[in-house]
Design a protein around this motif. Structure first.
Motif, PDB file in Angstrom:
ATOM      1  N   LYS A  92      24.770 -63.566  -3.076  1.00  0.00           N
ATOM      2  CA  LYS A  92      25.422 -65.097  -3.027  1.00  0.00           C
ATOM      3  C   LYS A  92      27.056 -64.815  -3.324  1.00  0.00           C
ATOM      4  O   LYS A  92      27.224 -63.944  -4.323  1.00  0.00           O
ATOM      5  CB  LYS A  92      24.940 -65.991  -3.318  1.00  0.00           C
ATOM      6  CG  LYS A  92      23.448 -66.348  -2.970  1.00  0.00           C
ATOM      7  CD  LYS A  92      22.754 -67.742  -3.598  1.00  0.00           C
ATOM      8  CE  LYS A  92      21.323 -68.010  -3.166  1.00  0.00           C
ATOM      9  NZ  LYS A  92      20.919 -69.235  -3.776  1.00  0.00           N
ATOM     10  N   TYR A  93      27.892 -65.516  -2.662  1.00  0.00           N
ATOM     11  CA  TYR A  93      29.159 -65.472  -2.924  1.00  0.00           C
ATOM     12  C   TYR A  93      29.659 -65.778  -4.144  1.00  0.00           C
ATOM     13  O   TYR A  93      30.174 -65.217  -4.849  1.00  0.00           O
ATOM     14  CB  TYR A  93      29.879 -66.249  -1.613  1.00  0.00           C
ATOM     15  CG  TYR A  93      31.481 -65.961  -2.006  1.00  0.00           C
ATOM     16  CD1 TYR A  93      32.138 -64.811  -2.311  1.00  0.00           C
ATOM     17  CD2 TYR A  93      32.378 -67.179  -1.605  1.00  0.00           C
ATOM     18  CE1 TYR A  93      33.604 -65.052  -2.596  1.00  0.00           C
ATOM     19  CE2 TYR A  93      33.728 -67.312  -1.906  1.00  0.00           C
ATOM     20  CZ  TYR A  93      34.188 -66.088  -2.001  1.00  0.00           C
ATOM     21  OH  TYR A  93      35.588 -65.961  -2.459  1.00  0.00           O
ATOM     22  N   PRO A  94      28.881 -67.007  -4.738  1.00  0.00           N
ATOM     23  CA  PRO A  94      29.117 -67.455  -6.111  1.00  0.00           C
ATOM     24  C   PRO A  94      28.791 -66.365  -7.122  1.00  0.00           C
ATOM     25  O   PRO A  94      29.272 -66.019  -8.166  1.00  0.00           O
ATOM     26  CB  PRO A  94      28.586 -68.679  -6.081  1.00  0.00           C
ATOM     27  CG  PRO A  94      28.347 -69.318  -4.804  1.00  0.00           C
ATOM     28  CD  PRO A  94      28.239 -67.890  -3.781  1.00  0.00           C
ATOM     29  N   ASP A  95      27.545 -65.509  -6.830  1.00  0.00           N
ATOM     30  CA  ASP A  95      27.149 -64.645  -7.688  1.00  0.00           C
ATOM     31  C   ASP A  95      28.320 -63.519  -7.878  1.00  0.00           C
ATOM     32  O   ASP A  95      28.371 -62.881  -8.907  1.00  0.00           O
ATOM     33  CB  ASP A  95      25.844 -63.950  -7.121  1.00  0.00           C
ATOM     34  CG  ASP A  95      24.561 -64.985  -7.280  1.00  0.00           C
ATOM     35  OD1 ASP A  95      25.049 -66.211  -8.319  1.00  0.00           O
ATOM     36  OD2 ASP A  95      23.613 -64.936  -6.639  1.00  0.00           O
ATOM     37  N   ARG A  96      28.784 -63.084  -6.524  1.00  0.00           N
ATOM     38  CA  ARG A  96      29.611 -61.902  -6.544  1.00  0.00           C
ATOM     39  C   ARG A  96      31.227 -62.591  -7.446  1.00  0.00           C
ATOM     40  O   ARG A  96      31.561 -61.638  -7.958  1.00  0.00           O
ATOM     41  CB  ARG A  96      30.122 -61.607  -5.254  1.00  0.00           C
ATOM     42  CG  ARG A  96      29.013 -60.850  -4.380  1.00  0.00           C
ATOM     43  CD  ARG A  96      29.569 -60.207  -3.099  1.00  0.00           C
ATOM     44  NE  ARG A  96      28.739 -59.666  -2.366  1.00  0.00           N
ATOM     45  CZ  ARG A  96      28.153 -58.429  -2.816  1.00  0.00           C
ATOM     46  NH1 ARG A  96      28.821 -57.636  -3.508  1.00  0.00           N
ATOM     47  NH2 ARG A  96      27.124 -58.106  -1.707  1.00  0.00           N
ATOM     48  N   MET A  97      31.271 -63.609  -7.119  1.00  0.00           N
ATOM     49  CA  MET A  97      32.368 -64.239  -7.834  1.00  0.00           C
ATOM     50  C   MET A  97      32.282 -64.221  -9.504  1.00  0.00           C
ATOM     51  O   MET A  97      32.930 -63.712 -10.448  1.00  0.00           O
ATOM     52  CB  MET A  97      32.923 -65.646  -7.545  1.00  0.00           C
ATOM     53  CG  MET A  97      33.480 -65.700  -6.101  1.00  0.00           C
ATOM     54  SD  MET A  97      35.267 -65.029  -6.199  1.00  0.00           S
ATOM     55  CE  MET A  97      35.904 -66.438  -7.124  1.00  0.00           C
ATOM     56  N   LYS A  98      31.069 -64.588  -9.867  1.00  0.00           N
ATOM     57  CA  LYS A  98      30.846 -64.441 -11.453  1.00  0.00           C
ATOM     58  C   LYS A  98      30.783 -63.295 -11.842  1.00  0.00           C
ATOM     59  O   LYS A  98      31.260 -62.929 -13.026  1.00  0.00           O
ATOM     60  CB  LYS A  98      29.498 -65.162 -11.461  1.00  0.00           C
ATOM     61  CG  LYS A  98      29.592 -66.665 -11.325  1.00  0.00           C
ATOM     62  CD  LYS A  98      27.902 -67.260 -11.510  1.00  0.00           C
ATOM     63  CE  LYS A  98      28.054 -68.887 -11.368  1.00  0.00           C
ATOM     64  NZ  LYS A  98      26.655 -69.169 -11.308  1.00  0.00           N
ATOM     65  N   ALA A  99      30.362 -62.095 -11.051  1.00  0.00           N
ATOM     66  CA  ALA A  99      30.301 -60.550 -11.803  1.00  0.00           C
ATOM     67  C   ALA A  99      31.926 -60.096 -11.749  1.00  0.00           C
ATOM     68  O   ALA A  99      31.969 -59.587 -12.434  1.00  0.00           O
ATOM     69  CB  ALA A  99      29.413 -59.769 -10.623  1.00  0.00           C
ATOM     70  N   ALA A 100      32.689 -60.684 -10.670  1.00  0.00           N
ATOM     71  CA  ALA A 100      34.094 -59.997 -10.779  1.00  0.00           C
ATOM     72  C   ALA A 100      34.820 -60.693 -11.926  1.00  0.00           C
ATOM     73  O   ALA A 100      35.468 -60.032 -12.443  1.00  0.00           O
ATOM     74  CB  ALA A 100      34.796 -60.405  -9.412  1.00  0.00           C
ATOM     75  N   GLN A 101      34.682 -62.054 -12.338  1.00  0.00           N
ATOM     76  CA  GLN A 101      35.137 -62.689 -13.314  1.00  0.00           C
ATOM     77  C   GLN A 101      34.892 -62.106 -14.695  1.00  0.00           C
ATOM     78  O   GLN A 101      35.504 -62.056 -15.574  1.00  0.00           O
ATOM     79  CB  GLN A 101      34.882 -64.259 -13.125  1.00  0.00           C
ATOM     80  CG  GLN A 101      35.414 -64.823 -12.066  1.00  0.00           C
ATOM     81  CD  GLN A 101      34.859 -66.030 -11.836  1.00  0.00           C
ATOM     82  OE1 GLN A 101      34.040 -66.645 -12.449  1.00  0.00           O
ATOM     83  NE2 GLN A 101      35.665 -67.100 -11.155  1.00  0.00           N
ATOM     84  N   LYS A 102      33.421 -61.741 -14.726  1.00  0.00           N
ATOM     85  CA  LYS A 102      32.812 -61.101 -16.055  1.00  0.00           C
ATOM     86  C   LYS A 102      33.363 -59.569 -16.104  1.00  0.00           C
ATOM     87  O   LYS A 102      33.607 -59.389 -17.206  1.00  0.00           O
ATOM     88  CB  LYS A 102      31.383 -61.081 -16.024  1.00  0.00           C
ATOM     89  CG  LYS A 102      30.571 -60.477 -17.306  1.00  0.00           C
ATOM     90  CD  LYS A 102      29.294 -60.455 -17.208  1.00  0.00           C
ATOM     91  CE  LYS A 102      28.662 -59.981 -18.558  1.00  0.00           C
ATOM     92  NZ  LYS A 102      27.294 -59.967 -18.149  1.00  0.00           N
TER      93      LYS A 102
END
Length: 316
Positions: A92-102
């Motif tokens: 999911k797009y939000p999951d990719r965002m969270k991974a990139a932010q981390k």
């Protein structure tokens, strides 16, 4: 044999075995393969001291080297709708965002700040390729607009460091709409008579190259940076021919009139100071500071030493 096997041999092996070292002490250059001490690489702005290869550098580290004393103030960027298309591929797009932010420790793919560079007030924006390939989404569009508005408000030049794989596919047509939005933002700077300088870093491709990355008053690139719309492999497969050596690299584009300068990262700050002050009609930058002369009792300027100070003893 048990004594030799169980005690002597492990003892000898422990003496001559290599000690384990932390993985973050050394960095391998992808170009020449040289192992470089991490502090040496950091002090050289992530440029290989052996072959001059320019490794990736985060926007925050770049700003620390760009602004005077490494001091800058971040400019707040309006947050867009987090997942407008409810996009999902393997994740999911939000999951990719969270991974990139981390992974990066940043909120998004662009950092905007203002401060002084060589005593010259500027606004700067930098893309982070490690954040989902530096892809251009609605946040990046908002960031460039915020940077342009702040530059016009403060009457400062805007310096932008581009590094992107193109538009962000998870936002579809909304990401492509950032091309005209950012073009309008750049036009705001031109109408205000403010310089807009673009530093193209490796890689700058896709819709970013087709919009704000090629609209600057001055275009500077880091050595061997890939700058293109479609990549060399795609072009070769399309036309069925072999491309020239170094095609779409910074030096090739400089030779063909697409760039103004190709400047190493270690010399970029001095280059930007000179060009910015020249475009603003300011005097050349001061390279060093001298203490102001003190005023003596008769009102005339004198040496920095006080008038009532005792003369130095020649014997000492």
């Amino acid at each position: 044999m048990n004594w030799i096997t169980n005690y002597v041999r492990p003892r000898i092996n422990s003496i001559f075995s290599r000690r384990e070292t932390p993985d973050n002490l050394w960095t391998k250059c992808n170009e020449c393969g040289t192992m470089l001490f991490h502090r040496e690489v950091s002090d050289n702005l992530n440029v290989c001291t052996n072959c001059g290869h320019h490794m990736a550098i985060s926007p925050r580290e770049r700003f620390k080297a760009l602004f005077d004393g490494g001091i800058f103030s971040e400019i707040k960027v309006p947050a867009p709708t987090p997942d407008p298309l409810h996009f999902k591929d393997q994740k999911k797009y939000p999951d990719r965002m969270k991974a990139a932010q981390k992974q990066t420790g940043e909120a998004e793919a662009m950092l905007v700040a203002h401060g002084e560079m060589g005593r010259t007030p500027i606004v700067a924006a930098a893309q982070d390729f490690s954040f989902m390939g530096g892809s251009m989404g609605m946040y990046v569009g908002n960031a460039i607009i915020a940077a342009a508005e702040e530059a016009v408000k403060l009457k400062r030049p805007l310096i932008l460091f581009s590094a992107a794989g193109g538009a962000r596919m998870q936002e579809g047509i909304l990401s492509l709409m950032q091309m005209p939005r950012t073009t309008v933002a750049v036009q705001m700077l031109k109408e205000a008579g403010l310089p807009y300088i673009v530093v193209l870093t490796h890689p700058t491709t896709g819709g970013v190259t087709a919009s704000y990355a090629m609209l600057g008053d001055v275009h500077i690139a880091e050595p061997n940076a890939l700058i293109c719309f479609a990549g060399p492999r795609v072009i070769e497969q399309t036309i069925g021919e072999k491309l020239p050596d170094g095609f779409q690299r910074a030096e090739y584009l400089l030779d063909h009139g697409m760039l103004d300068r190709v400047t190493p990262r270690t010399e970029m700050r001095d280059e930007l100071i000179t060009i910015t002050r020249m475009l603003l009609g300011l005097s050349p930058a001061v390279r060093g500071d001298l203490p102001a002369p003190e005023v003596v009792e008769d009102g005339k300027s004198g040496d920095t030493a006080k008038t009532d100070s005792k003369p130095a003893d020649p014997k000492k």
